[in-house]
Design a protein around this motif. Sequence first.
Motif, mmCIF file in Angstrom:
data_model
loop_
_atom_site.group_PDB
_atom_site.id
_atom_site.type_symbol
_atom_site.label_atom_id
_atom_site.label_comp_id
_atom_site.label_asym_id
_atom_site.label_seq_id
_atom_site.Cartn_x
_atom_site.Cartn_y
_atom_site.Cartn_z
ATOM 1 N N GLN A 45 0.811 -1.222 0.000
ATOM 2 C CA GLN A 45 0.000 0.000 0.000
ATOM 3 C C GLN A 45 0.836 1.260 0.000
ATOM 4 O O GLN A 45 0.302 2.361 -0.163
ATOM 5 N N ILE A 46 2.149 1.118 0.186
ATOM 6 C CA ILE A 46 3.040 2.280 0.122
ATOM 7 C C ILE A 46 4.151 2.081 -0.911
ATOM 8 O O ILE A 46 5.126 2.825 -0.938
ATOM 9 N N GLY A 47 4.004 1.058 -1.746
ATOM 10 C CA GLY A 47 4.942 0.854 -2.835
ATOM 11 C C GLY A 47 6.285 0.288 -2.434
ATOM 12 O O GLY A 47 7.270 0.487 -3.153
ATOM 13 N N LEU A 48 6.348 -0.451 -1.309
ATOM 14 C CA LEU A 48 7.622 -0.992 -0.841
ATOM 15 C C LEU A 48 7.647 -2.516 -0.805
ATOM 16 O O LEU A 48 8.600 -3.103 -0.295
ATOM 17 N N ASP A 49 6.655 -3.170 -1.366
ATOM 18 C CA ASP A 49 6.592 -4.625 -1.302
ATOM 19 C C ASP A 49 7.579 -5.310 -2.232
ATOM 20 O O ASP A 49 7.825 -6.504 -2.099
ATOM 21 N N THR A 50 8.173 -4.568 -3.163
ATOM 22 C CA THR A 50 9.132 -5.169 -4.092
ATOM 23 C C THR A 50 10.562 -5.184 -3.542
ATOM 24 O O THR A 50 11.467 -5.677 -4.221
ATOM 25 N N LEU A 51 10.785 -4.643 -2.350
ATOM 26 C CA LEU A 51 12.121 -4.698 -1.759
ATOM 27 C C LEU A 51 12.561 -6.146 -1.566
ATOM 28 O O LEU A 51 11.773 -6.996 -1.137
ATOM 29 N N THR A 52 13.813 -6.421 -1.862
ATOM 30 C CA THR A 52 14.361 -7.730 -1.508
ATOM 31 C C THR A 52 14.532 -7.803 0.009
ATOM 32 O O THR A 52 14.516 -6.783 0.708
ATOM 33 N N ASP A 53 14.728 -9.008 0.534
ATOM 34 C CA ASP A 53 14.944 -9.142 1.973
ATOM 35 C C ASP A 53 16.190 -8.374 2.417
ATOM 36 O O ASP A 53 16.213 -7.789 3.510
ATOM 37 N N ASP A 54 17.211 -8.364 1.577
ATOM 38 C CA ASP A 54 18.426 -7.631 1.923
ATOM 39 C C ASP A 54 18.153 -6.128 1.978
ATOM 40 O O ASP A 54 18.584 -5.444 2.920
ATOM 41 N N GLU A 55 17.427 -5.609 0.986
ATOM 42 C CA GLU A 55 17.072 -4.187 0.996
ATOM 43 C C GLU A 55 16.184 -3.868 2.190
ATOM 44 O O GLU A 55 16.355 -2.834 2.855
ATOM 45 N N TRP A 56 15.230 -4.752 2.456
ATOM 46 C CA TRP A 56 14.315 -4.568 3.593
ATOM 47 C C TRP A 56 15.110 -4.445 4.900
ATOM 48 O O TRP A 56 14.870 -3.532 5.700
ATOM 49 N N THR A 57 16.057 -5.331 5.091
ATOM 50 C CA THR A 57 16.842 -5.321 6.322
ATOM 51 C C THR A 57 17.714 -4.069 6.418
ATOM 52 O O THR A 57 17.883 -3.505 7.506
ATOM 53 N N ARG A 58 18.261 -3.626 5.310
ATOM 54 C CA ARG A 58 19.071 -2.409 5.340
ATOM 55 C C ARG A 58 18.233 -1.194 5.729
ATOM 56 O O ARG A 58 18.675 -0.341 6.503
ATOM 57 N N HIS A 59 17.005 -1.110 5.196
ATOM 58 C CA HIS A 59 16.152 0.050 5.484
ATOM 59 C C HIS A 59 15.498 -0.038 6.865
ATOM 60 O O HIS A 59 15.353 0.985 7.545
ATOM 61 N N PHE A 60 15.093 -1.238 7.289
ATOM 62 C CA PHE A 60 14.269 -1.373 8.484
ATOM 63 C C PHE A 60 14.999 -2.016 9.660
ATOM 64 O O PHE A 60 14.409 -2.194 10.725
ATOM 65 N N GLY A 61 16.281 -2.344 9.466
ATOM 66 C CA GLY A 61 17.117 -2.839 10.550
ATOM 67 C C GLY A 61 18.351 -1.973 10.768
ATOM 68 O O GLY A 61 18.774 -1.745 11.895
ATOM 69 N N ARG A 62 18.894 -1.448 9.664
ATOM 70 C CA ARG A 62 20.044 -0.539 9.734
ATOM 71 C C ARG A 62 19.640 0.910 9.468
ATOM 72 O O ARG A 62 20.425 1.826 9.677
ATOM 73 N N PHE A 63 18.423 1.082 9.000
ATOM 74 C CA PHE A 63 17.826 2.407 8.768
ATOM 75 C C PHE A 63 18.614 3.255 7.773
ATOM 76 O O PHE A 63 18.800 4.450 7.941
ATOM 77 N N GLU A 64 19.027 2.580 6.719
ATOM 78 C CA GLU A 64 19.518 3.278 5.541
ATOM 79 C C GLU A 64 18.336 4.098 4.994
ATOM 80 O O GLU A 64 17.249 3.573 4.804
ATOM 81 N N PRO A 65 18.512 5.402 4.746
ATOM 82 C CA PRO A 65 17.363 6.237 4.351
ATOM 83 C C PRO A 65 16.688 5.721 3.078
ATOM 84 O O PRO A 65 17.356 5.271 2.136
ATOM 85 N N LEU A 66 15.366 5.775 3.073
ATOM 86 C CA LEU A 66 14.613 5.482 1.858
ATOM 87 C C LEU A 66 14.739 6.669 0.909
ATOM 88 O O LEU A 66 14.816 7.823 1.350
ATOM 89 N N PRO A 67 14.745 6.441 -0.377
ATOM 90 C CA PRO A 67 14.962 7.545 -1.318
ATOM 91 C C PRO A 67 13.835 8.568 -1.286
ATOM 92 O O PRO A 67 12.655 8.224 -1.202
#
Length: 453
Positions: A45-67
């Motif tokens: 619903q926010i256009g983030l379901d296509t993230l790979t698990d690695d990308e997901w973990t970087r954004h939501f575990g290491r908090f690499e900023p979303l573009p």
Amino acid sequence: MPTRPQVYRPEAKLLDLGDGFFDPVAPADFPETRLRFRNDRAAAQIGLDTLTDDEWTRHFGRFEPLPGTLAQPFALRYHGHQFRNYNPDLGDGRGFTFAQMRDDRGRLMDLGTKGSGQTPWSRAGDGRLTLKGGVREILATEMLEALNVPTSRTLSLIETGEQLQRGDEPSPTRSAVLVRLNHSHVRIGSFQRLAYERDEAGLRKLVGYTLRNLYDKDSEDPVRLLDLVVGRTARLAARYMAAGFVHGVLNSDNINVTGESFDYGPWRFAPTWDPAFTAAYFDHQGLYAFGRQPEAIHWDVMQLAVALRQIADSDPLVAALDQFGPRYQPEVTQAILWRLGVRPRDPDTDRDLVQATERALRTSGVGIDRFFFDAFGGNLPGTYAEPWTDVRAALASYEPRKGRSHAYWSGEPCSMLIDEVEAIWAPIAEHDDWTLLNAKVAAIRIMGDALAE
């Protein structure tokens, strides 16, 4: 016709408020990041379901900023009444807001955290979240969403590899960081802080931000804001009741201005319609008991009115606040009819049915989930004798809003009582076995599909 995929639409509206409303912070550097739960249904619903698990973990575990959104996390500042005692030393102590975007309805959404590390507001806390606390929040938000309660969504849960000491559960215990998707983290306590500091310019700015970005109103009128919050929070209180849910800590810093439930610490689903049932072991006076939740939420909204008094006349604020009760009554009627699976008829008849249902639930001791499962669609089984005679007779005149053809109705009611929460957690704690949690989330979603319009 297939639904078009939601396009990722980043925003950074929070920056419009300026740095007096939040503090820039850095996320904790966790020893590990093990993905335990990703909510692709919410992410879609926010256009983030296509993230790979690695990308997901970087954004939501290491908090690499979303573009395209916030370049760094911000801990929000707020005050609040906690069990009716004012506390000016609050703020995001183990969480932050780190992204904003539009959802598939065009609403401005926040991504916020729980357990992401210490902030200036941690007050000697470690800023961490137990893994069990994260599992409990998944269960609460999934169940409430299925039961038509406006709620935050648990987007992600990542285990972080630290051993935490806690006084209310066996320690050391495992740690996690949770990401929630919310229609705003602006709280009643956000306005209370500004009023406490006599910051009239800040109050006006926050009113304008809230009306424009969260209610799509081209206005800076504090009375208009209060009127909208009264309506949304009356709906929230009503749907808590229909769901049989007890939040546990309905402090003014835990009520956001969009009327969306969030921040699940101690919570319970009541087994029976017991107005005195409480969720928090430390709620000795029953301030936030099941039957007192509408009163508690109304009291919190009153604190918003008090804060707005610095920039608005009192008479129109009082008039808006006085509408909570008149708005709550039709909302609770509608919420219970929805759970009964019948279409409304007329206000008087509907109110009589709801009152008869509440009386019978209270006096019979029948389980809340059992009753609504059996009665869905308006055909109460003959096994329901006294005190159900009036309810059965009243239901007979109602049209079902949905049939019972869904496979869910051929089984047993889906519940979420405390014993099952503990049973789901036990194999995770003992064997790192997530089977029961995953199965329960699937079962809850099946129930939600059966109940949905």
